[in-house]
Enzyme design. Structure first.
Site, PDB file in Angstrom:
ATOM      1  N   GLY A 121      32.387  37.960  39.543  1.00  0.00           N
ATOM      2  CA  GLY A 121      32.037  36.626  40.037  1.00  0.00           C
ATOM      3  C   GLY A 121      33.249  35.890  40.573  1.00  0.00           C
ATOM      4  N   ALA A 122      33.141  34.542  40.652  1.00  0.00           N
ATOM      5  CA  ALA A 122      34.168  33.703  41.289  1.00  0.00           C
ATOM      6  C   ALA A 122      34.461  34.264  42.682  1.00  0.00           C
ATOM      7  CB  ALA A 122      35.428  33.613  40.430  1.00  0.00           C
ATOM      8  N   HIS A 126      35.245  35.142  46.356  1.00  0.00           N
ATOM      9  CA  HIS A 126      35.995  34.586  47.478  1.00  0.00           C
ATOM     10  C   HIS A 126      35.802  35.505  48.693  1.00  0.00           C
ATOM     11  CE1 HIS A 126      38.860  37.720  46.530  1.00  0.00           C
ATOM     12  NE2 HIS A 126      39.095  37.200  45.344  1.00  0.00           N
ATOM     13  N   HIS A 184      35.929  39.275  48.165  1.00  0.00           N
ATOM     14  CA  HIS A 184      34.689  39.872  47.662  1.00  0.00           C
ATOM     15  C   HIS A 184      33.636  39.947  48.776  1.00  0.00           C
ATOM     16  CE1 HIS A 184      36.123  37.933  43.762  1.00  0.00           C
ATOM     17  NE2 HIS A 184      35.985  39.197  43.419  1.00  0.00           N
ATOM     18  N   GLN A 206      37.858  44.538  29.379  1.00  0.00           N
ATOM     19  CA  GLN A 206      39.077  44.712  30.171  1.00  0.00           C
ATOM     20  C   GLN A 206      40.067  43.564  29.950  1.00  0.00           C
ATOM     21  OE1 GLN A 206      36.536  44.863  33.849  1.00  0.00           O
ATOM     22  NE2 GLN A 206      38.282  43.867  34.808  1.00  0.00           N
ATOM     23  N   GLU A 220      40.809  47.553  48.122  1.00  0.00           N
ATOM     24  CA  GLU A 220      42.129  48.199  48.021  1.00  0.00           C
ATOM     25  C   GLU A 220      43.161  47.259  47.421  1.00  0.00           C
ATOM     26  OE1 GLU A 220      43.160  49.640  51.877  1.00  0.00           O
ATOM     27  OE2 GLU A 220      41.903  51.427  51.681  1.00  0.00           O
TER      28      GLU A 220
HETATM   29  O1  PAF Z   1      37.715  44.252  40.111  1.00  0.00           O
HETATM   30  C1  PAF Z   1      36.924  43.667  39.356  1.00  0.00           C
HETATM   31  O2  PAF Z   1      36.424  42.584  39.650  1.00  0.00           O
HETATM   32  C2  PAF Z   1      36.566  44.310  38.018  1.00  0.00           C
HETATM   33  O3  PAF Z   1      37.668  44.972  37.466  1.00  0.00           O
HETATM   34  C3  PAF Z   1      35.336  45.232  38.095  1.00  0.00           C
HETATM   35  C4  PAF Z   1      35.589  46.433  39.003  1.00  0.00           C
HETATM   36  C5  PAF Z   1      34.139  44.454  38.610  1.00  0.00           C
HETATM   37  C6  PAF Z   1      34.999  45.774  36.712  1.00  0.00           C
HETATM   38  O4  PAF Z   1      34.721  44.746  35.815  1.00  0.00           O
END
Ligand code: PAF
Length: 315
Positions: free
Chosen positions: A60-61, A63, A66, A90, A177
């Site tokens: 999410g969030a 920008h 994304h 993570q 990337e």
């Molecule tokens: O890059 C991210 O936003 C995260 O590490 C991902 C790949 C969605 C996994 O939670």
């Protein structure tokens, strides 16, 4: 109420009446699946109609970086799913999971505006059922660079991405990337586990001054924001030296880049390395596609970036 808004492509089949799948209350949202069952039901409907599917995993969030991944998915497949899940595994206990930006309403508006078919927005309990003990570890690739600084990170990413790929089973999954080590870890993981999904890397989106787009840029003070583009400029200068007539050694070029970053105001440089573009092993000569990668702190903000270093052809 129709499940199809004029700005969305096509219809969603085979899901009407399912409590887990929320049809948009207005045109400002794609359909939303909160459960794995609802996601699978929707995707099987598309599959039954012979449609291809692309997945863009996100936290999410959203920008423009994304959204470039989303655009790629929309161009590559008949149907696009965007997952929004802030993955707790993570984050280390010292990293602030609770303060990770959550902008759900704005994210859904952005996804609706480009015609995303489905947002998958599971809860933590849906993704990590009580008693789950299985994790995915990608050896080697996860160990250096960001992995050396954040030992928990790639295990969490590999585990959640494995789950997302198996839950959705898209034809393609798109990753930026910008997070190059993450992209390579995910490629290796999909290959090693025979997950039948094509992993697609999309180029980094940058501000006009070269700063790679990242949710973390919002944390930079105005003064730090002025310094931040030096990271990309330094990588470009180093790549020029590495591929041009410069006779300095790779070690000397890396040292000079390190000093440039320190002089600009980066306080803690975690790594600045020239690596094999596929294995991320450090290189002492460029005889294969290479990548320059950097991770460094600017005030309270950790920034990462990387660029391709073209192999000199000798022509
Ligand atoms: O890059 C991210 O936003 C995260 O590490 C991902 C790949 C969605 C996994 O939670």
């Amino acid at each position: 109420m129709s499940s199809v808004s004029p700005i969305r492509r096509g219809t969603v089949r085979g899901v009407a009446g399912r409590p887990e799948l929320r049809h948009p209350v207005n045109e400002a949202s794609p359909d939303i699946a909160h459960t794995v069952a609802a996601l699978r039901e929707t995707v099987s409907g598309w599959r039954a109609a012979g449609e291809t599917v692309a997945l863009v995993p996100t936290m999410g969030a959203l920008h423009d970086g994304h959204m470039a991944l989303v655009e790629r998915a929309l161009a590559n497949a008949d149907r696009t799913v965007v997952s929004i899940f802030v993955n707790p595994t993570q984050f280390s206990p010292s990293e602030d999971l609770d303060n990770y930006p959550r902008t759900e309403a704005e994210d859904l508006l952005k996804l609706a505006a480009v015609g995303v078919d489905l947002a998958f927005m599971p809860s933590a309990a849906e993704m990590y059922v009580p008693g789950a003990t299985t994790t995915v570890t990608v050896g080697g690739l996860s160990d250096g660079l960001c992995g050396a600084m954040r030992p928990h990170f790639f295990g969490g990413v590999a585990t959640i991405v494995t789950k997302l790929l198996l839950q959705c089973l898209p034809d393609q999954a798109i990753f930026g990337e910008k997070d190059y080590q993450q992209l390579q870890v995910i490629r290796q993981m999909a290959r090693d586990l025979d997950i039948p999904v094509e992993i697609v890397g999309a180029p980094t989106v940058r501000e006009a001054d070269g700063l790679a787009l990242s949710s973390r840029n919002a944390y930079l003070t105005p003064a730090e924001r002025c310094i931040a583009p030096v990271m990309h400029q330094t990588l470009l200068e180093m790549a020029d030296r590495l591929t041009g007539d410069d006779t300095a050694s790779i070690g000397a070029i890396i040292s000079a880049g390190w000093q440039t970053l320190e002089k600009a105001g980066f306080q803690e440089i975690e790594y600045l390395a020239l690596c094999d573009a596929s294995t991320l092993a450090p290189l002492s000569r460029i005889d294969a596609p290479a990548r320059l990668l950097v991770g460094a702190w600017l005030g309270e903000t950790r920034l990462i970036d990387n660029i391709l270093v073209d192999v000199p052809t000798g022509d």
